[in-house]
Design a protein around this motif. Sequence first.
Motif, PDB file in Angstrom:
ATOM      1  N   ALA A 177      13.692 -27.467  14.078  1.00 50.51           N
ATOM      2  CA  ALA A 177      14.587 -26.369  13.705  1.00 50.51           C
ATOM      3  C   ALA A 177      14.902 -26.459  12.222  1.00 50.51           C
ATOM      4  O   ALA A 177      14.957 -27.551  11.644  1.00 50.51           O
ATOM      5  N   VAL A 178      15.109 -25.307  11.598  1.00 52.79           N
ATOM      6  CA  VAL A 178      15.464 -25.262  10.186  1.00 52.79           C
ATOM      7  C   VAL A 178      16.525 -24.191   9.971  1.00 52.79           C
ATOM      8  O   VAL A 178      16.465 -23.108  10.563  1.00 52.79           O
ATOM      9  N   ARG A 179      17.500 -24.523   9.154  1.00 52.69           N
ATOM     10  CA  ARG A 179      18.535 -23.559   8.780  1.00 52.69           C
ATOM     11  C   ARG A 179      18.625 -23.512   7.263  1.00 52.69           C
ATOM     12  O   ARG A 179      18.761 -24.542   6.603  1.00 52.69           O
ATOM     13  N   THR A 180      18.533 -22.321   6.725  1.00 52.69           N
ATOM     14  CA  THR A 180      18.564 -22.121   5.281  1.00 52.69           C
ATOM     15  C   THR A 180      19.680 -21.157   4.921  1.00 52.69           C
ATOM     16  O   THR A 180      19.822 -20.098   5.545  1.00 52.69           O
ATOM     17  N   GLU A 181      20.464 -21.519   3.924  1.00 57.37           N
ATOM     18  CA  GLU A 181      21.509 -20.644   3.395  1.00 57.37           C
ATOM     19  C   GLU A 181      21.305 -20.511   1.890  1.00 57.37           C
ATOM     20  O   GLU A 181      21.249 -21.504   1.177  1.00 57.37           O
ATOM     21  N   ALA A 188      24.664 -13.641   0.322  1.00 55.27           N
ATOM     22  CA  ALA A 188      24.341 -14.787   1.148  1.00 55.27           C
ATOM     23  C   ALA A 188      23.203 -14.415   2.078  1.00 55.27           C
ATOM     24  O   ALA A 188      23.208 -13.340   2.683  1.00 55.27           O
ATOM     25  N   MET A 189      22.221 -15.303   2.185  1.00 48.30           N
ATOM     26  CA  MET A 189      21.125 -15.128   3.118  1.00 48.30           C
ATOM     27  C   MET A 189      21.106 -16.338   4.043  1.00 48.30           C
ATOM     28  O   MET A 189      21.103 -17.485   3.579  1.00 48.30           O
ATOM     29  N   LYS A 190      21.133 -16.095   5.344  1.00 48.74           N
ATOM     30  CA  LYS A 190      21.139 -17.168   6.320  1.00 48.74           C
ATOM     31  C   LYS A 190      19.961 -17.001   7.273  1.00 48.74           C
ATOM     32  O   LYS A 190      19.739 -15.921   7.811  1.00 48.74           O
ATOM     33  N   ILE A 191      19.221 -18.100   7.473  1.00 51.69           N
ATOM     34  CA  ILE A 191      18.088 -18.117   8.395  1.00 51.69           C
ATOM     35  C   ILE A 191      18.275 -19.312   9.318  1.00 51.69           C
ATOM     36  O   ILE A 191      18.442 -20.439   8.855  1.00 51.69           O
ATOM     37  N   ASP A 192      18.270 -19.075  10.617  1.00 56.77           N
ATOM     38  CA  ASP A 192      18.450 -20.143  11.602  1.00 56.77           C
ATOM     39  C   ASP A 192      17.313 -20.051  12.619  1.00 56.77           C
ATOM     40  O   ASP A 192      17.309 -19.165  13.474  1.00 56.77           O
ATOM     41  N   LEU A 193      16.335 -20.966  12.511  1.00 53.62           N
ATOM     42  CA  LEU A 193      15.087 -20.825  13.258  1.00 53.62           C
ATOM     43  C   LEU A 193      14.817 -22.048  14.129  1.00 53.62           C
ATOM     44  O   LEU A 193      15.231 -23.171  13.810  1.00 53.62           O
ATOM     45  N   LEU A 194      14.084 -21.808  15.224  1.00 56.06           N
ATOM     46  CA  LEU A 194      13.689 -22.869  16.139  1.00 56.06           C
ATOM     47  C   LEU A 194      12.226 -22.678  16.495  1.00 56.06           C
ATOM     48  O   LEU A 194      11.771 -21.554  16.738  1.00 56.06           O
ATOM     49  N   SER A 195      11.477 -23.784  16.540  1.00 46.04           N
ATOM     50  CA  SER A 195      10.047 -23.708  16.857  1.00 46.04           C
ATOM     51  C   SER A 195       9.831 -23.697  18.369  1.00 46.04           C
ATOM     52  O   SER A 195      10.730 -23.993  19.162  1.00 46.04           O
ATOM     53  N   THR A 225       4.618 -23.467  12.154  1.00 47.09           N
ATOM     54  CA  THR A 225       4.527 -22.034  11.863  1.00 47.09           C
ATOM     55  C   THR A 225       5.113 -21.173  12.978  1.00 47.09           C
ATOM     56  O   THR A 225       5.156 -19.955  12.845  1.00 47.09           O
ATOM     57  N   THR A 226       5.540 -21.794  14.083  1.00 50.38           N
ATOM     58  CA  THR A 226       6.071 -21.021  15.214  1.00 50.38           C
ATOM     59  C   THR A 226       7.587 -20.857  15.136  1.00 50.38           C
ATOM     60  O   THR A 226       8.222 -20.535  16.144  1.00 50.38           O
ATOM     61  N   LEU A 227       8.177 -21.085  13.974  1.00 49.33           N
ATOM     62  CA  LEU A 227       9.614 -20.898  13.805  1.00 49.33           C
ATOM     63  C   LEU A 227       9.965 -19.417  13.930  1.00 49.33           C
ATOM     64  O   LEU A 227       9.324 -18.557  13.333  1.00 49.33           O
ATOM     65  N   GLU A 228      11.003 -19.135  14.688  1.00 49.86           N
ATOM     66  CA  GLU A 228      11.477 -17.768  14.813  1.00 49.86           C
ATOM     67  C   GLU A 228      12.966 -17.788  15.121  1.00 49.86           C
ATOM     68  O   GLU A 228      13.491 -18.751  15.675  1.00 49.86           O
ATOM     69  N   GLY A 229      13.660 -16.697  14.728  1.00 52.10           N
ATOM     70  CA  GLY A 229      15.089 -16.626  14.957  1.00 52.10           C
ATOM     71  C   GLY A 229      15.752 -15.598  14.061  1.00 52.10           C
ATOM     72  O   GLY A 229      15.093 -14.808  13.376  1.00 52.10           O
ATOM     73  N   PRO A 230      17.107 -15.587  14.032  1.00 51.96           N
ATOM     74  CA  PRO A 230      17.844 -14.546  13.308  1.00 51.96           C
ATOM     75  C   PRO A 230      17.832 -14.737  11.799  1.00 51.96           C
ATOM     76  O   PRO A 230      17.814 -15.852  11.286  1.00 51.96           O
ATOM     77  N   PHE A 231      17.840 -13.612  11.099  1.00 51.08           N
ATOM     78  CA  PHE A 231      17.914 -13.554   9.638  1.00 51.08           C
ATOM     79  C   PHE A 231      19.072 -12.631   9.280  1.00 51.08           C
ATOM     80  O   PHE A 231      19.173 -11.505   9.782  1.00 51.08           O
ATOM     81  N   HIS A 232      19.981 -13.101   8.407  1.00 48.40           N
ATOM     82  CA  HIS A 232      21.149 -12.303   8.000  1.00 48.40           C
ATOM     83  C   HIS A 232      21.232 -12.272   6.482  1.00 48.40           C
ATOM     84  O   HIS A 232      21.067 -13.289   5.811  1.00 48.40           O
ATOM     85  N   PRO A 248       9.845 -13.004  13.055  1.00 46.57           N
ATOM     86  CA  PRO A 248       8.799 -13.361  14.016  1.00 46.57           C
ATOM     87  C   PRO A 248       8.134 -14.684  13.636  1.00 46.57           C
ATOM     88  O   PRO A 248       8.315 -15.213  12.538  1.00 46.57           O
ATOM     89  N   GLU A 249       7.336 -15.211  14.548  1.00 45.73           N
ATOM     90  CA  GLU A 249       6.546 -16.394  14.249  1.00 45.73           C
ATOM     91  C   GLU A 249       5.580 -16.116  13.097  1.00 45.73           C
ATOM     92  O   GLU A 249       5.033 -15.031  12.982  1.00 45.73           O
ATOM     93  N   GLY A 250       5.412 -17.119  12.239  1.00 43.29           N
ATOM     94  CA  GLY A 250       4.481 -16.989  11.137  1.00 43.29           C
ATOM     95  C   GLY A 250       5.110 -16.519   9.838  1.00 43.29           C
ATOM     96  O   GLY A 250       4.474 -16.613   8.779  1.00 43.29           O
TER      97      GLY A 250
END
Length: 338
Positions: A66-70, A80-87, A142-149, A166-168
């Motif tokens: 998992a990766v979270r970027t702010e 502010a840009m927030k990305i919270d992703l899980l593979s 590369t299969t990380l996917e999740g919400p983007f704000h 989406p993935e990729g």
Amino acid sequence: MVRKSILLAFAFLCSLSMAAQEGNILYRVDSLLNARYHRKNYDTTYISRPEHKWTLKLRPKVSLFAVRTETLGNEGEEGAMKIDLLSDPKAKLSFSAGYSGVTLSFSIKPEKFQKVKELDYEMRFDVYTRKFGFETELNRITTLEGPFHLDFTGEDTTVSFDLDLPEGFVTQTNFFLSGYYVFNHRRFSYPAAFTQSFIQKRSAGSFIAGANLGISELTVGDSTKNAELFNVANFYISLGIGYGYNVVLPHNWLIHVSAIPYLIVRNKAKCRFAGNVEDWQTKFPQFLFIARAAAIRSWDRWFAGLTTHFFYSYVGSTDLIQIRNRQWHFMGILGIRL
């Protein structure tokens, strides 16, 4: 005929000599392994070697990343840009064979049987001894996917939206090399929990020193289609000290828990945004956290259990961008000693 007989005899003697030499080499290697295996440089009240030299294991494994970027706004702007992703969970089945404490293993992924294209890659190489050891891993997710704000307010512009990536669209590449040193290695055994090449007979713990070298690259967007938002690359060195404990319970149960917090002492980072590459000024403190746990039960010559490994890292600048990586490994164990 005489000449042929002489040549055949000579070839036969050469083959015997080579076989003897090979046998002698194998004997010497076996002797060295046995001497190392039975070396009593530990407290036998707390630690012992298994009676059987051979160990065969079946180990199913599942990994998650998992990766979270702010990302914060620049001066004069609010955003502010927030990305919270899980593979996707990644499964793997490995088989291993060990002799006198030396183990070889190979792994099979379900994708190979289903003929599905493999999207994520992971390679590991671990060495666990009582006194020291290391873990190294190379992965590409590369299969990380999740919400983007995104919230952004400029001089004449205000933007706010949410979407699911989406993935990729986000790619994370990592290389880790972690080493450890066990201070109480005469009574506390890491291998008892993770390789089963030792047996922990009585409960014991130890302080553990660690060092970690890491290289990571995060790409948000598709650079091949000119849709890349940004790319951040880090090269860092961290040092830490933690504690581990092996609890020996009735009915041949072994419970292991250990954790090492690391402080990043050096981080060289670069950021690519809108095609421009510049050094990224990271700020103190940045840190890692690695925790391990295991539960192993033995009976007769058999043993079975579960091990887990958790990795967390925080790198970034408090007023620009922050990246938090999380990684889990869950592994089952079923083995026999022969």
